[in-house]
Motif scaffolding. Structure first.
Motif, PDB file in Angstrom:
ATOM      1  N   GLY A  11       0.787  -1.195   0.055  1.00 54.10           N
ATOM      2  CA  GLY A  11      -0.135   0.034  -0.026  1.00 54.10           C
ATOM      3  C   GLY A  11       1.017   1.038  -0.033  1.00 54.10           C
ATOM      4  N   ASP A  12       2.132   1.401  -0.011  1.00 57.08           N
ATOM      5  CA  ASP A  12       3.156   2.324  -0.045  1.00 57.08           C
ATOM      6  C   ASP A  12       2.860   2.934  -1.388  1.00 57.08           C
ATOM      7  OD1 ASP A  12       3.702   1.600   2.532  1.00 57.08           O
ATOM      8  OD2 ASP A  12       6.107   1.541   2.135  1.00 57.08           O
ATOM      9  N   LYS A  13       3.121   4.328  -1.355  1.00 57.54           N
ATOM     10  CA  LYS A  13       3.042   5.212  -2.594  1.00 57.54           C
ATOM     11  C   LYS A  13       4.402   5.833  -2.686  1.00 57.54           C
ATOM     12  CE  LYS A  13      -2.069   6.096  -1.590  1.00 57.54           C
ATOM     13  NZ  LYS A  13      -2.715   4.941  -2.460  1.00 57.54           N
ATOM     14  N   LYS A 251      11.849   5.350   6.583  1.00 59.12           N
ATOM     15  CA  LYS A 251      12.298   6.171   7.545  1.00 59.12           C
ATOM     16  C   LYS A 251      12.624   7.496   6.995  1.00 59.12           C
ATOM     17  CE  LYS A 251      13.617   2.744  10.649  1.00 59.12           C
ATOM     18  NZ  LYS A 251      13.076   2.831  12.136  1.00 59.12           N
ATOM     19  N   MET A 252      12.464   8.459   8.208  1.00 58.77           N
ATOM     20  CA  MET A 252      12.973   9.669   8.013  1.00 58.77           C
ATOM     21  C   MET A 252      14.323   9.870   7.458  1.00 58.77           C
ATOM     22  SD  MET A 252      10.167  11.488   7.628  1.00 58.77           S
ATOM     23  CE  MET A 252      11.294  13.313   7.377  1.00 58.77           C
ATOM     24  N   VAL A 253      15.065  10.226   6.329  1.00 58.85           N
ATOM     25  CA  VAL A 253      16.165  10.575   5.974  1.00 58.85           C
ATOM     26  C   VAL A 253      16.696  11.884   5.389  1.00 58.85           C
ATOM     27  CG1 VAL A 253      16.387   8.009   5.497  1.00 58.85           C
ATOM     28  CG2 VAL A 253      15.517   9.640   3.749  1.00 58.85           C
ATOM     29  N   LEU A 275      17.900  18.410   1.916  1.00 56.44           N
ATOM     30  CA  LEU A 275      16.071  17.844   1.946  1.00 56.44           C
ATOM     31  C   LEU A 275      16.029  16.789   2.897  1.00 56.44           C
ATOM     32  CD1 LEU A 275      13.670  18.034   0.318  1.00 56.44           C
ATOM     33  CD2 LEU A 275      14.346  16.442  -1.228  1.00 56.44           C
ATOM     34  N   LYS A 276      15.083  16.708   3.597  1.00 61.05           N
ATOM     35  CA  LYS A 276      14.592  15.998   4.476  1.00 61.05           C
ATOM     36  C   LYS A 276      13.051  15.088   4.030  1.00 61.05           C
ATOM     37  CE  LYS A 276      16.555  17.871   8.577  1.00 61.05           C
ATOM     38  NZ  LYS A 276      16.504  18.416  10.075  1.00 61.05           N
ATOM     39  N   LEU A 277      13.134  13.685   4.217  1.00 64.88           N
ATOM     40  CA  LEU A 277      12.130  12.981   3.366  1.00 64.88           C
ATOM     41  C   LEU A 277      11.834  11.964   3.827  1.00 64.88           C
ATOM     42  CD1 LEU A 277      13.269  10.877   1.233  1.00 64.88           C
ATOM     43  CD2 LEU A 277      14.067  12.931   0.405  1.00 64.88           C
ATOM     44  N   PHE A 278      10.709  11.291   3.744  1.00 68.45           N
ATOM     45  CA  PHE A 278      10.163   9.965   4.276  1.00 68.45           C
ATOM     46  C   PHE A 278      10.694   8.913   3.111  1.00 68.45           C
ATOM     47  CE2 PHE A 278       7.416   6.401   5.066  1.00 68.45           C
ATOM     48  CZ  PHE A 278       7.599   6.166   6.407  1.00 68.45           C
ATOM     49  N   GLY A 279      11.649   8.198   3.452  1.00 70.94           N
ATOM     50  CA  GLY A 279      12.228   7.176   2.331  1.00 70.94           C
ATOM     51  C   GLY A 279      13.151   6.343   2.892  1.00 70.94           C
ATOM     52  N   GLY A 280      14.417   6.234   2.091  1.00 72.73           N
ATOM     53  CA  GLY A 280      15.443   5.294   2.707  1.00 72.73           C
ATOM     54  C   GLY A 280      15.728   4.441   1.444  1.00 72.73           C
ATOM     55  N   GLN A 281      15.344   3.158   1.893  1.00 76.68           N
ATOM     56  CA  GLN A 281      15.348   1.891   0.658  1.00 76.68           C
ATOM     57  C   GLN A 281      14.688   2.391  -0.562  1.00 76.68           C
ATOM     58  OE1 GLN A 281      17.442  -0.919  -0.601  1.00 76.68           O
ATOM     59  NE2 GLN A 281      17.295  -1.555   1.184  1.00 76.68           N
ATOM     60  N   VAL A 300      10.237   9.753  -3.147  1.00 71.91           N
ATOM     61  CA  VAL A 300       9.704   9.909  -1.754  1.00 71.91           C
ATOM     62  C   VAL A 300       8.625   8.821  -1.545  1.00 71.91           C
ATOM     63  CG1 VAL A 300       8.506  11.629  -0.261  1.00 71.91           C
ATOM     64  CG2 VAL A 300      10.055  12.296  -1.802  1.00 71.91           C
ATOM     65  N   TYR A 301       8.260   8.420  -0.550  1.00 73.06           N
ATOM     66  CA  TYR A 301       7.291   7.603  -0.225  1.00 73.06           C
ATOM     67  C   TYR A 301       6.327   8.147   0.821  1.00 73.06           C
ATOM     68  CZ  TYR A 301      10.670   4.389  -2.477  1.00 73.06           C
ATOM     69  OH  TYR A 301      11.613   3.868  -3.261  1.00 73.06           O
ATOM     70  N   GLU A 302       4.960   7.523   0.700  1.00 72.20           N
ATOM     71  CA  GLU A 302       3.998   7.648   1.737  1.00 72.20           C
ATOM     72  C   GLU A 302       3.811   6.214   2.153  1.00 72.20           C
ATOM     73  OE1 GLU A 302       0.568   9.917  -0.192  1.00 72.20           O
ATOM     74  OE2 GLU A 302       1.982  11.582  -0.427  1.00 72.20           O
ATOM     75  N   LYS A 303       3.507   6.021   3.575  1.00 71.15           N
ATOM     76  CA  LYS A 303       3.398   5.078   3.931  1.00 71.15           C
ATOM     77  C   LYS A 303       1.719   4.471   4.081  1.00 71.15           C
ATOM     78  CE  LYS A 303       4.145   1.268   6.755  1.00 71.15           C
ATOM     79  NZ  LYS A 303       4.660   0.046   5.848  1.00 71.15           N
ATOM     80  N   GLY A 304       1.663   3.261   3.448  1.00 71.25           N
ATOM     81  CA  GLY A 304       0.298   2.637   3.151  1.00 71.25           C
ATOM     82  C   GLY A 304      -0.497   2.517   4.595  1.00 71.25           C
ATOM     83  N   ARG A 305      -1.887   2.829   4.286  1.00 67.53           N
ATOM     84  CA  ARG A 305      -2.559   2.728   5.884  1.00 67.53           C
ATOM     85  C   ARG A 305      -3.179   1.524   5.790  1.00 67.53           C
ATOM     86  NH1 ARG A 305       0.338   6.352   6.619  1.00 67.53           N
ATOM     87  NH2 ARG A 305      -0.116   8.517   6.950  1.00 67.53           N
TER      88      ARG A 305
END
Length: 305
Positions: A11-13, A251-253, A275-281, A300-305
């Motif tokens: 579900g991650d975007k 993770k915040m990276v 830049l700070k963003l939600f991502g990582g791998q 950049v990613y958004e965590k699936g709900r």
């Protein structure tokens, strides 16, 4: 998040973006309702490639009269049975296709193959596994990769058509992310040998291994050298979020930028967070600099709900 939640990407975007280092402007090319990873920018600047769900995709880039970028047509790169690719892949400089890291069916381990835009059958490069590709020499004749051999992860090179591999690092702990500069003089990589993951470089024969970053509170991964040899962009995790050898998603990276050249006193500048963003791998696993050395692509990613 618990470790299970961190690695659960259902579900991650994903948002494929471009950063302009002169203006700090971010351009969002496309939003995906699933995970894509690791954009590569073509040498002629006309397209990006990325991996998703085991396959490789090619996205044309459209540029308007003002020079603004937008996403164009997306096509799957034909890869036949090479259908379980991870985010370690590079474009062949001759434009014929990509070298990819594919988890083979016999044991699930990553091996390097070449796949072709014209649909030819894939070619195996590294029979030994696991092997994770990160770099290709400017002339397209050699590949650089991280491989586990005898319980240690080190950096190796191999002729692009296959053959005997050459081990370049022997330091204990993880040595990863090797990529050539555009002159074929240095290989940039990251290593945990000093306690934290840091950026390093060495001559292409493995000599003169030199530490580039000395961050006491971050673990730095995947130093990507720009085509003009002036800048290095890398991704960093805070020390409290991961162990030094971990490169995880969700993770915040920070994306950090530093000069590739030493000052008059012989030292390198400290990297700066741009830049700070939600991502990582998957955010910036492989070199994604544009040929103009002014832009790079990332996810950049958004965590699936």
């Amino acid at each position: 998040m618990s470790p299970g939640d961190t690695w659960n990407r259902n579900g991650d975007k994903s948002i494929l973006q471009v950063f302009d280092i002169e203006t700090s402007r971010i351009t969002s090319l496309k939003r995906f309702d699933f995970v894509i990873e690791a954009p590569n920018w073509s040498a002629d600047g006309t397209y990006l490639t990325y991996n998703s769900n085991g396959r490789i995709y090619k996205m044309d880039l459209i540029r308007d009269s003002d020079g603004n970028l937008a996403a164009g047509k997306i096509e799957e790169v034909p890869s036949h049975y090479v259908n379980n690719c991870n985010n370690d892949h590079v474009l062949d400089p001759d434009g014929s296709g990509l070298y990819v890291s594919h988890h083979t069916k016999e044991d699930g381990l990553s091996r390097i193959y070449k796949i072709f835009f014209d649909g030819r059958m894939p070619q195996l490069v590294t029979p030994l596994a696991p092997s994770y590709l990160h770099g290709i020499s400017p002339d397209g004749k050699h590949l650089a990769y991280c491989a586990e051999r005898n319980g240690e992860y080190d950096i190796y090179t191999i002729p692009a058509e296959g053959g005997n591999e050459t081990q370049l690092t022997t330091a204990r702990g993880l040595n990863d992310g090797p990529e050539y500069d555009c002159k074929g003089e240095y290989i940039y990589f990251n290593s945990v040998r000093t306690g934290r993951m840091q950026a390093w470089r060495m001559k292409v024969d493995g000599s003169e291994q030199e530490q580039l970053t000395f961050d006491e509170h971050r673990n730095t991964w995947f130093p990507h050298i720009s085509p003009d040899l002036q800048k290095i962009v890398m991704v960093a995790y805070h020390e409290t979020d991961v162990r030094p050898g971990e490169h995880v998603p969700n993770k915040m990276v920070e994306l950090r930028l530093m000069s590739a050249n030493k000052s008059e006193n012989g030292t390198l500048d400290t990297p700066k967070t741009i830049l700070k963003l939600f991502g990582g791998q998957g955010t910036i696993n492989v070199n994604s600099w544009a040929p103009d050395s002014k832009h790079f692509a990332f996810v950049v990613y958004e965590k699936g709900r």
